[in-house]
Design a protein around this motif. Structure first.
Motif, mmCIF file in Angstrom:
data_model
loop_
_atom_site.group_PDB
_atom_site.id
_atom_site.type_symbol
_atom_site.label_atom_id
_atom_site.label_comp_id
_atom_site.label_asym_id
_atom_site.label_seq_id
_atom_site.Cartn_x
_atom_site.Cartn_y
_atom_site.Cartn_z
ATOM 1 N N ASP A 241 -4.727 -4.160 -8.339
ATOM 2 C CA ASP A 241 -4.643 -2.887 -7.619
ATOM 3 C C ASP A 241 -6.027 -2.321 -7.344
ATOM 4 O OD1 ASP A 241 -1.913 -3.053 -7.707
ATOM 5 O OD2 ASP A 241 -1.671 -1.627 -9.343
ATOM 6 N N ALA A 242 -6.123 -1.590 -6.247
ATOM 7 C CA ALA A 242 -7.367 -0.925 -5.871
ATOM 8 C C ALA A 242 -7.024 0.393 -5.196
ATOM 9 C CB ALA A 242 -8.178 -1.799 -4.915
ATOM 10 N N ALA B 50 0.848 -1.188 0.000
ATOM 11 C CA ALA B 50 0.000 0.000 0.000
ATOM 12 C C ALA B 50 0.885 1.240 0.000
ATOM 13 C CB ALA B 50 -0.915 0.022 1.221
ATOM 14 N N THR B 51 0.521 2.193 -0.830
ATOM 15 C CA THR B 51 1.239 3.456 -0.952
ATOM 16 C C THR B 51 0.238 4.588 -0.795
ATOM 17 O OG1 THR B 51 2.784 2.452 -2.519
ATOM 18 C CG2 THR B 51 2.675 4.854 -2.485
ATOM 19 N N MET B 52 0.546 5.529 0.064
ATOM 20 C CA MET B 52 -0.331 6.692 0.202
ATOM 21 C C MET B 52 -0.136 7.565 -1.033
ATOM 22 S SD MET B 52 -0.863 9.226 3.440
ATOM 23 C CE MET B 52 -2.481 9.964 3.649
ATOM 24 N N LEU C 64 -5.831 8.786 0.936
ATOM 25 C CA LEU C 64 -6.016 7.936 -0.234
ATOM 26 C C LEU C 64 -4.783 7.051 -0.416
ATOM 27 C CD1 LEU C 64 -7.929 7.457 -2.684
ATOM 28 C CD2 LEU C 64 -6.578 9.170 -3.889
ATOM 29 N N TRP C 65 -5.020 5.754 -0.616
ATOM 30 C CA TRP C 65 -3.941 4.790 -0.809
ATOM 31 C C TRP C 65 -4.174 3.986 -2.079
ATOM 32 C CZ3 TRP C 65 -5.562 6.440 3.855
ATOM 33 C CH2 TRP C 65 -4.601 6.767 4.816
ATOM 34 N N GLN C 66 -3.085 3.654 -2.761
ATOM 35 C CA GLN C 66 -3.107 2.693 -3.859
ATOM 36 C C GLN C 66 -2.657 1.380 -3.244
ATOM 37 O OE1 GLN C 66 -4.150 3.347 -7.002
ATOM 38 N NE2 GLN C 66 -3.970 1.190 -7.473
ATOM 39 N N VAL C 67 -3.481 0.371 -3.364
ATOM 40 C CA VAL C 67 -3.251 -0.892 -2.670
ATOM 41 C C VAL C 67 -3.141 -2.021 -3.691
ATOM 42 C CG1 VAL C 67 -4.152 -2.466 -0.928
ATOM 43 C CG2 VAL C 67 -4.558 -0.004 -0.699
ATOM 44 N N THR C 68 -2.159 -2.885 -3.488
ATOM 45 C CA THR C 68 -1.980 -4.065 -4.322
ATOM 46 C C THR C 68 -2.401 -5.286 -3.518
ATOM 47 O OG1 THR C 68 -0.127 -3.031 -5.461
ATOM 48 C CG2 THR C 68 -0.302 -5.432 -5.621
ATOM 49 N N GLY C 69 -3.146 -6.146 -4.174
ATOM 50 C CA GLY C 69 -3.596 -7.376 -3.534
ATOM 51 C C GLY C 69 -3.566 -8.521 -4.510
ATOM 52 N N PRO C 70 -4.057 -9.676 -4.106
ATOM 53 C CA PRO C 70 -4.007 -10.858 -4.956
ATOM 54 C C PRO C 70 -4.796 -10.720 -6.260
ATOM 55 C CG PRO C 70 -5.009 -11.380 -2.825
ATOM 56 C CD PRO C 70 -4.613 -9.949 -2.804
ATOM 57 N N THR C 71 -5.784 -9.831 -6.278
ATOM 58 C CA THR C 71 -6.586 -9.673 -7.495
ATOM 59 C C THR C 71 -6.229 -8.405 -8.270
ATOM 60 O OG1 THR C 71 -8.352 -8.579 -6.254
ATOM 61 C CG2 THR C 71 -8.512 -10.970 -6.520
#
Length: 98
Positions: free
Chosen positions: A58-59, A38-40, A49-56
């Motif tokens: 980015d969100a 996760a990056t703010m 606001l954060w850009q988040v990476t997960g198994p499916t």
């Protein structure tokens, strides 16, 4: 409320350079428990606001400030600390001292 670009840039640099684990903790606690990174990426008077990476993939995650909308630069730190503390409570972790 929009903060000056230099204020936002300073907060983002601090969060992304010094608090990468806190960014991920906030993402886990506030909606994306399977996040791997996760990056703010922004903030305003209403939320962070954060850009988040997960198994499916980015969100984008927008988390409202817990206290209320903010208008002053000094309030940003306070609200991020509260988000961190709330994230620790939600996840059953012991927060570090501030």
């Amino acid at each position: 409320m929009t903060f000056a670009p230099e204020v936002v840039a300073a907060v983002l640099a601090h969060m992304n350079d010094d608090h990468t684990d806190d960014n991920l903790l906030i993402a886990h606690a506030f909606g994306l428990p399977e996040a791997t990174a996760a990056t703010m990426t922004g903030l305003d008077g209403e939320a962070g606001l954060w850009q988040v990476t997960g198994p499916t993939g980015d969100a984008e995650l927008r988390v409202p400030w817990p206290g209320a909308p903010i208008t002053e630069r000094a309030e940003i730190r306070r609200e991020i600390v509260v988000l961190y503390d709330q994230a620790c409570v939600r996840l059953g972790r012991e927060p570090r001292p501030h």
